[in-house]
Design an enzyme around this catalytic site. Structure first.
Site, PDB file in Angstrom:
ATOM      1  N   ARG A 273       1.423  29.832  54.077  1.00 59.75           N
ATOM      2  CA  ARG A 273       2.758  30.427  54.110  1.00 59.75           C
ATOM      3  C   ARG A 273       3.715  29.419  54.747  1.00 59.75           C
ATOM      4  NH1 ARG A 273       3.069  34.796  58.086  1.00 59.75           N
ATOM      5  NH2 ARG A 273       4.358  33.318  59.259  1.00 59.75           N
ATOM      6  N   HIS A 277       7.269  34.753  57.934  1.00 62.42           N
ATOM      7  CA  HIS A 277       6.750  35.974  57.314  1.00 62.42           C
ATOM      8  C   HIS A 277       7.817  36.651  56.462  1.00 62.42           C
ATOM      9  CE1 HIS A 277       4.543  39.690  56.795  1.00 62.42           C
ATOM     10  NE2 HIS A 277       5.514  40.367  57.379  1.00 62.42           N
ATOM     11  N   TYR A 286       4.824  31.027  67.005  1.00 68.77           N
ATOM     12  CA  TYR A 286       3.359  31.108  66.963  1.00 68.77           C
ATOM     13  C   TYR A 286       2.694  29.972  66.192  1.00 68.77           C
ATOM     14  CZ  TYR A 286       4.578  33.465  62.547  1.00 68.77           C
ATOM     15  OH  TYR A 286       5.106  33.791  61.317  1.00 68.77           O
TER      16      TYR A 286
END
Length: 384
Positions: A273, A277, A286
């Site tokens: 990814r 998100h 993160y």
């Protein structure tokens, strides 16, 4: 402790009864140690040139679609957009491998798969804009509604595939889910039912490394997500999710297997990814930025361009033609999304149930009464 477990019992048996033995040999169900690749290998020479060119055009179009949809969120034209940038090979292959009569069951990140299957890009984004329940007719396009709850589309895919088999319809369902969805109970229930019923369904897991901020290592200790297939009695396949012809090949084999009555397959496509998100997420909290760099070098479009160029199938003229077509699609999308739609609040109650429930009818009547009262107040105010 049961009677059979008591050593002094006449019914005691020191070994399990024959029924415990495996119903199938697990070895053929195990995935290969490494993800299947086509591009950059000897297998690429056997790939159909027309398929490669089609995949390339769809990848470029899909990337432009992702970029445009992301821009629309920044302009306030979309409430949210979960980008599939970097995952376009999975999206495109899933759409192209299906026959018209088959069904696609997408997750919320799979708007591109729906567009590649032929859905109007505006309709694909209607749900994310907040204008409509789904934005398109699932029966017309054979695309189930984009599923925001994790993995709940998987049992639906199994149910449709099983029903089609009972009716004698030559239909395959392809259900898409992310790695985060494999931690949901719906995932396990769907795979178990599919295997027991030998339903004609294919499960495609796009393992993009993260369930929002949770890395895969904190979700599972399995050797791979494809290994989970063995526990249910179906084959597991592992494929490079950025290698479009490899994903297409593995999916095509699984679809053919399902159509032949040989049951379901679980496919794990290893991808990444690249974007956050959604536009509401801050991925820098993160993961480090340099973690993404190796995946940018393994971009699905770059991989295809290298192969096509090396084979003399892609020149500057064809590249420009593909880019121009993608830009035209983006322009049409901008034009339609920049127009304010005329929405009827009563449409909230349309197409929820085939026969509206009493509660829905009561709520709809209340809404219409409130709207009528507001209109009357507005008319009265203007008359004064």
């Amino acid at each position: 402790m049961t009677v059979q477990e008591l050593p002094d019992s006449p019914a005691y048996r020191p070994t399990p009864p024959p029924a415990w033995k495996p119903r199938t040999d697990p070895a053929p169900l195990l995935p290969d140690p490494e993800p299947l690749r086509v591009l950059g290998t000897d297998a690429a020479a056997d790939a159909d040139p027309e398929l490669l060119l089609t995949l390339y055009a769809q990848l470029v179009r899909g990337r432009r679609y992702n970029v445009q949809a992301t821009a629309l969120t920044k302009q306030g034209r979309l409430a949210v957009y979960p980008s599939s940038t970097g995952q376009e090979a999975c999206e495109v292959a899933a759409a192209l491998v299906l026959e018209e009569r088959d069904w696609l069951f997408p997750s919320y990140r799979d708007t591109l798969a729906a567009v590649a299957r032929g859905l109007d890009p505006v309709q694909a984004l209607t749900l994310l804009r907040g204008d409509w329940h789904t934005g398109y007719d699932p029966y017309e396009h054979r695309i189930a509604p984009l599923c925001t709850p994790l993995a709940t589309q998987l049992p639906h895919a199994v149910g449709l595939a099983h029903a089609a088999r009972l009716k004698g319809d030559d239909v395959v369902a392809l259900a898409m889910v992310g790695d985060g969805g494999t931690s949901e109970g719906d995932f396990h229930e769907a795979l178990n039912f599919a295997a027991v019923w030998r339903a004609p369904v294919v499960f495609l897991v796009q393992n993009n490394g993260f369930a929002i901020s949770v890395p895969l290592a904190k979700q599972t200790a399995a050797p791979s997500l494809a290994h989970k297939a063995v526990g249910y009695g179906m084959p597991g396949r592992l494929v490079d999710g950025n290698d479009a012809p490899a994903v297409h090949q593995v999916l095509a084999q699984a679809v053919a297997r399902a159509r032949a009555g040989e049951g379901p397959t679980l496919i794990e496509a290893v991808t990444y990814r690249v974007e956050a998100h959604t536009n509401a997420d801050d991925a820098t909290r993160y993961r480090a930025a340099d973690e993404i760099d190796p995946w940018r070098d393994h971009d699905p479009i770059l991989l295809m361009e290298r192969e096509l160029t090396d084979r003399g199938l892609l020149d500057d003229e064809r590249r420009r033609a593909v880019a121009d077509e993608a830009e035209e699609m983006a322009a049409r999308l901008r034009q339609h999304m920049n127009a304010d739609p005329a929405l009827d609040p009563a449409d909230l109650f349309a197409d929820v149930f085939a026969e509206p429930t009493g509660q829905l009818r009561e709520q709809e009547a209340r809404l219409r009464a409130e709207l009528a009262a507001e209109a009357a107040d507005a008319d009265g105010g203007s008359a004064r």
